[in-house]
Scaffold this motif. Structure first.
Motif, PDB file in Angstrom:
ATOM      1  N   MET A 100      68.927  62.041 -41.993  1.00  0.00           N
ATOM      2  CA  MET A 100      69.027  63.175 -40.276  1.00  0.00           C
ATOM      3  C   MET A 100      70.034  63.063 -38.624  1.00  0.00           C
ATOM      4  SD  MET A 100      67.552  65.885 -40.881  1.00  0.00           S
ATOM      5  CE  MET A 100      67.623  67.025 -39.470  1.00  0.00           C
ATOM      6  N   LYS A 101      69.879  61.516 -38.478  1.00  0.00           N
ATOM      7  CA  LYS A 101      70.426  60.398 -37.888  1.00  0.00           C
ATOM      8  C   LYS A 101      71.926  60.683 -38.434  1.00  0.00           C
ATOM      9  CE  LYS A 101      70.887  55.586 -36.126  1.00  0.00           C
ATOM     10  NZ  LYS A 101      70.875  54.156 -36.198  1.00  0.00           N
ATOM     11  N   GLU A 102      72.067  60.020 -39.616  1.00  0.00           N
ATOM     12  CA  GLU A 102      73.749  60.109 -40.449  1.00  0.00           C
ATOM     13  C   GLU A 102      74.138  61.286 -39.879  1.00  0.00           C
ATOM     14  OE1 GLU A 102      74.936  56.983 -41.281  1.00  0.00           O
ATOM     15  OE2 GLU A 102      73.367  56.543 -39.923  1.00  0.00           O
ATOM     16  N   THR A 103      73.192  62.652 -40.187  1.00  0.00           N
ATOM     17  CA  THR A 103      73.781  63.818 -40.204  1.00  0.00           C
ATOM     18  C   THR A 103      74.100  64.926 -39.246  1.00  0.00           C
ATOM     19  OG1 THR A 103      71.718  64.815 -40.936  1.00  0.00           O
ATOM     20  CG2 THR A 103      73.308  64.129 -43.458  1.00  0.00           C
ATOM     21  N   GLY A 104      73.152  63.570 -38.310  1.00  0.00           N
ATOM     22  CA  GLY A 104      73.594  64.913 -36.985  1.00  0.00           C
ATOM     23  C   GLY A 104      72.570  65.952 -36.341  1.00  0.00           C
ATOM     24  N   SER A 105      71.701  66.473 -37.722  1.00  0.00           N
ATOM     25  CA  SER A 105      71.213  67.545 -38.300  1.00  0.00           C
ATOM     26  C   SER A 105      72.086  69.002 -37.888  1.00  0.00           C
ATOM     27  CB  SER A 105      70.548  68.216 -36.886  1.00  0.00           C
ATOM     28  OG  SER A 105      69.518  66.248 -36.700  1.00  0.00           O
ATOM     29  N   LYS A 106      73.391  68.581 -38.541  1.00  0.00           N
ATOM     30  CA  LYS A 106      73.911  69.635 -39.234  1.00  0.00           C
ATOM     31  C   LYS A 106      73.509  70.357 -39.814  1.00  0.00           C
ATOM     32  CE  LYS A 106      77.823  67.074 -40.578  1.00  0.00           C
ATOM     33  NZ  LYS A 106      78.912  66.672 -40.173  1.00  0.00           N
TER      34      LYS A 106
ATOM     35  N   LYS B 240      56.349  37.011 -39.805  1.00  0.00           N
ATOM     36  CA  LYS B 240      55.589  38.127 -38.736  1.00  0.00           C
ATOM     37  C   LYS B 240      55.140  36.530 -37.621  1.00  0.00           C
ATOM     38  CE  LYS B 240      53.951  41.657 -41.587  1.00  0.00           C
ATOM     39  NZ  LYS B 240      53.058  43.037 -42.155  1.00  0.00           N
ATOM     40  N   GLN B 241      54.673  35.605 -37.967  1.00  0.00           N
ATOM     41  CA  GLN B 241      54.385  34.584 -37.218  1.00  0.00           C
ATOM     42  C   GLN B 241      54.991  34.268 -36.328  1.00  0.00           C
ATOM     43  OE1 GLN B 241      51.494  31.924 -39.317  1.00  0.00           O
ATOM     44  NE2 GLN B 241      49.743  33.362 -39.518  1.00  0.00           N
ATOM     45  N   ASN B 242      56.189  33.918 -36.249  1.00  0.00           N
ATOM     46  CA  ASN B 242      57.260  33.321 -36.324  1.00  0.00           C
ATOM     47  C   ASN B 242      58.473  35.088 -35.337  1.00  0.00           C
ATOM     48  OD1 ASN B 242      59.347  33.897 -38.088  1.00  0.00           O
ATOM     49  ND2 ASN B 242      58.978  32.387 -39.051  1.00  0.00           N
ATOM     50  N   GLY B 243      58.119  35.774 -35.696  1.00  0.00           N
ATOM     51  CA  GLY B 243      59.647  36.683 -35.035  1.00  0.00           C
ATOM     52  C   GLY B 243      59.807  37.240 -35.383  1.00  0.00           C
ATOM     53  N   GLU B 244      60.349  36.603 -37.029  1.00  0.00           N
ATOM     54  CA  GLU B 244      61.749  37.005 -37.254  1.00  0.00           C
ATOM     55  C   GLU B 244      61.199  37.947 -38.165  1.00  0.00           C
ATOM     56  OE1 GLU B 244      65.166  36.518 -39.090  1.00  0.00           O
ATOM     57  OE2 GLU B 244      64.206  35.143 -38.037  1.00  0.00           O
ATOM     58  N   TYR B 245      59.797  38.547 -38.572  1.00  0.00           N
ATOM     59  CA  TYR B 245      59.295  40.399 -39.123  1.00  0.00           C
ATOM     60  C   TYR B 245      60.546  41.231 -38.262  1.00  0.00           C
ATOM     61  CZ  TYR B 245      56.863  43.694 -40.562  1.00  0.00           C
ATOM     62  OH  TYR B 245      56.799  45.624 -41.099  1.00  0.00           O
ATOM     63  N   ASP B 246      59.507  41.171 -37.213  1.00  0.00           N
ATOM     64  CA  ASP B 246      59.762  41.304 -35.806  1.00  0.00           C
ATOM     65  C   ASP B 246      61.344  42.341 -35.611  1.00  0.00           C
ATOM     66  OD1 ASP B 246      56.955  42.132 -35.610  1.00  0.00           O
ATOM     67  OD2 ASP B 246      57.102  40.722 -33.348  1.00  0.00           O
ATOM     68  N   LYS B 247      61.839  40.695 -35.612  1.00  0.00           N
ATOM     69  CA  LYS B 247      63.312  40.961 -35.098  1.00  0.00           C
ATOM     70  C   LYS B 247      64.390  41.997 -36.357  1.00  0.00           C
ATOM     71  CE  LYS B 247      64.058  36.390 -33.043  1.00  0.00           C
ATOM     72  NZ  LYS B 247      64.678  34.840 -32.991  1.00  0.00           N
ATOM     73  N   ILE B 248      63.781  42.194 -37.512  1.00  0.00           N
ATOM     74  CA  ILE B 248      64.378  42.649 -38.517  1.00  0.00           C
ATOM     75  C   ILE B 248      64.280  44.158 -38.606  1.00  0.00           C
ATOM     76  CG2 ILE B 248      64.096  43.004 -41.197  1.00  0.00           C
ATOM     77  CD1 ILE B 248      64.407  40.303 -41.251  1.00  0.00           C
ATOM     78  N   TYR B 249      62.676  43.985 -38.427  1.00  0.00           N
ATOM     79  CA  TYR B 249      61.900  45.606 -37.435  1.00  0.00           C
ATOM     80  C   TYR B 249      63.096  46.233 -36.782  1.00  0.00           C
ATOM     81  CZ  TYR B 249      58.752  49.570 -37.908  1.00  0.00           C
ATOM     82  OH  TYR B 249      57.915  50.542 -37.940  1.00  0.00           O
ATOM     83  N   GLU B 250      63.477  45.578 -36.029  1.00  0.00           N
ATOM     84  CA  GLU B 250      64.115  46.612 -34.524  1.00  0.00           C
ATOM     85  C   GLU B 250      65.122  46.301 -34.747  1.00  0.00           C
ATOM     86  OE1 GLU B 250      63.945  46.186 -29.407  1.00  0.00           O
ATOM     87  OE2 GLU B 250      62.632  44.092 -30.846  1.00  0.00           O
ATOM     88  N   LYS B 251      65.698  45.667 -35.972  1.00  0.00           N
ATOM     89  CA  LYS B 251      67.128  45.920 -36.168  1.00  0.00           C
ATOM     90  C   LYS B 251      67.588  47.341 -37.003  1.00  0.00           C
ATOM     91  CE  LYS B 251      70.720  44.252 -39.480  1.00  0.00           C
ATOM     92  NZ  LYS B 251      70.793  43.144 -40.379  1.00  0.00           N
ATOM     93  N   TRP B 252      66.447  47.691 -38.115  1.00  0.00           N
ATOM     94  CA  TRP B 252      66.730  48.972 -38.685  1.00  0.00           C
ATOM     95  C   TRP B 252      66.405  50.458 -38.077  1.00  0.00           C
ATOM     96  CZ3 TRP B 252      70.503  48.827 -41.578  1.00  0.00           C
ATOM     97  CH2 TRP B 252      71.331  47.656 -42.456  1.00  0.00           C
ATOM     98  N   PHE B 253      65.237  50.443 -37.203  1.00  0.00           N
ATOM     99  CA  PHE B 253      64.054  50.748 -36.832  1.00  0.00           C
ATOM    100  C   PHE B 253      64.598  51.226 -35.321  1.00  0.00           C
ATOM    101  CE2 PHE B 253      62.220  49.213 -40.783  1.00  0.00           C
ATOM    102  CZ  PHE B 253      62.576  50.907 -41.299  1.00  0.00           C
ATOM    103  N   GLY B 254      64.880  50.188 -34.198  1.00  0.00           N
ATOM    104  CA  GLY B 254      65.503  50.629 -33.034  1.00  0.00           C
ATOM    105  C   GLY B 254      63.699  50.904 -31.980  1.00  0.00           C
ATOM    106  N   LYS B 255      62.510  49.807 -32.886  1.00  0.00           N
ATOM    107  CA  LYS B 255      61.729  49.838 -32.138  1.00  0.00           C
ATOM    108  C   LYS B 255      61.002  48.868 -32.448  1.00  0.00           C
ATOM    109  CE  LYS B 255      59.103  53.199 -34.285  1.00  0.00           C
ATOM    110  NZ  LYS B 255      58.351  55.124 -35.054  1.00  0.00           N
ATOM    111  N   LYS B 256      60.167  47.571 -32.134  1.00  0.00           N
ATOM    112  CA  LYS B 256      58.582  47.217 -32.052  1.00  0.00           C
ATOM    113  C   LYS B 256      57.991  47.108 -33.571  1.00  0.00           C
ATOM    114  CE  LYS B 256      60.223  43.775 -28.995  1.00  0.00           C
ATOM    115  NZ  LYS B 256      59.120  42.202 -27.917  1.00  0.00           N
ATOM    116  N   PRO B 257      57.466  46.840 -34.735  1.00  0.00           N
ATOM    117  CA  PRO B 257      56.944  47.305 -35.624  1.00  0.00           C
ATOM    118  C   PRO B 257      54.935  47.372 -34.506  1.00  0.00           C
ATOM    119  CG  PRO B 257      56.709  45.367 -35.757  1.00  0.00           C
ATOM    120  CD  PRO B 257      57.753  45.234 -34.739  1.00  0.00           C
TER     121      PRO B 257
END
Length: 259
Positions: free
Chosen positions: A199-205, A242-259
């Motif tokens: 939906m994000k890529e097509t802009g819901s058109k 998950k303990q060292n914060g790397e998982y959170d960085k990857i998650y936020e990169k692709w979903f725009g928010k923290k898990p």
């Protein structure tokens, strides 16, 4: 031959024998110095989890970043192979790959064939219809409809449970979405984050997502049941990320928010 000559030959032979043994002991093992290779199978048309970058042709996405980070944490070199989603578990069983990471939902049926890591992402199924379609407002309106889904997925399994539905299975989500746009199916059932990304890529058109998620599903990394040691290492690395914060960085990169 004199006794002196015989003694000389025996001594020479012993020197040569122990010399060779010494050299052999100093030789590095065949795998010494080489990084452990983690063979990863994925079906790279499941954005934003795994897809091929148009420019670099590299496999990118949340899953791809995560498995590379897991490999690094384990001290392993990650090699990614593309294959059909329905071929991932057979490839694990045949020993052609070590792990499968491809937005794979942990189910009882799959868990009878493979081992799963701890869950690393929570998902759910939603419905996508053409923009302007006001007759389908959720799963309850799919009875007797033509439904598209990716082969071998939980979306396809749920579609088959719908009364009188005509289910068409496609190799990839983009193929299902293209068929929706062409009018070949009335709706597509797929994982919510994949539908969100579409939906994000097509802009819901061309399409719109309707209704509430049907299920709450956990994604896991799949491995052969024969390799319990690898499952322990994958889980340990996942916990550490998950303990060292790397998982959170990857998650936020692709979903725009923290898990």
């Amino acid at each position: 031959m004199s006794k002196k000559t015989i003694v000389y030959l025996v001594v020479a032979a012993l020197v040569a024998l122990f010399g060779l043994a010494g050299c052999g002991g100093q030789k590095p093992a065949a795998n010494e110095g080489k990084a452990t290779v983690l063979k990863v199978g994925t079906e790279p048309s499941f954005a934003p989890f795994e897809f091929q970058d148009e420019k670099s042709k590299d496999y990118v996405g949340f899953d791809m970043d995560l498995i590379r980070a897991i490999g690094k944490q384990m001290g392993a070199e990650v090699e990614i192979q593309s294959m059909g989603f329905d071929g991932l578990i057979p490839a694990l069983e045949a020993g052609n790959i070590d792990v499968a990471v491809s937005g794979m939902t942990i189910t009882e049926e799959r868990a009878q064939k493979v081992n799963f890591s701890k869950p690393y992402y929570k998902s759910g199924l939603t419905v996508v219809v053409k923009t302007g379609n006001n007759t389908i407002k959720g799963f309850g309106d799919l009875e007797g409809k033509k439904i598209g889904a990716q082969i071998g997925t939980t979306g396809a399994e749920e579609a088959k449970k719908i009364k009188n539905a005509q289910v068409r299975e496609f190799n990839t989500p983009p193929e299902a979405f293209m068929e929706l746009k062409a009018g070949g199916v009335d709706a597509v059932i797929n994982d919510k984050p994949v539908n969100d990304y579409f939906m994000k890529e097509t802009g819901s058109k061309d399409a719109q997502q309707v209704g509430e998620p049907l299920t709450a599903e956990d994604y896991g990394i799949a491995m052969s049941k024969k390799n319990t040691e690898l499952a322990d290492k994958i889980n340990k690395a996942l916990d550490e990320l998950k303990q060292n914060g790397e998982y959170d960085k990857i998650y936020e990169k692709w979903f725009g928010k923290k898990p």
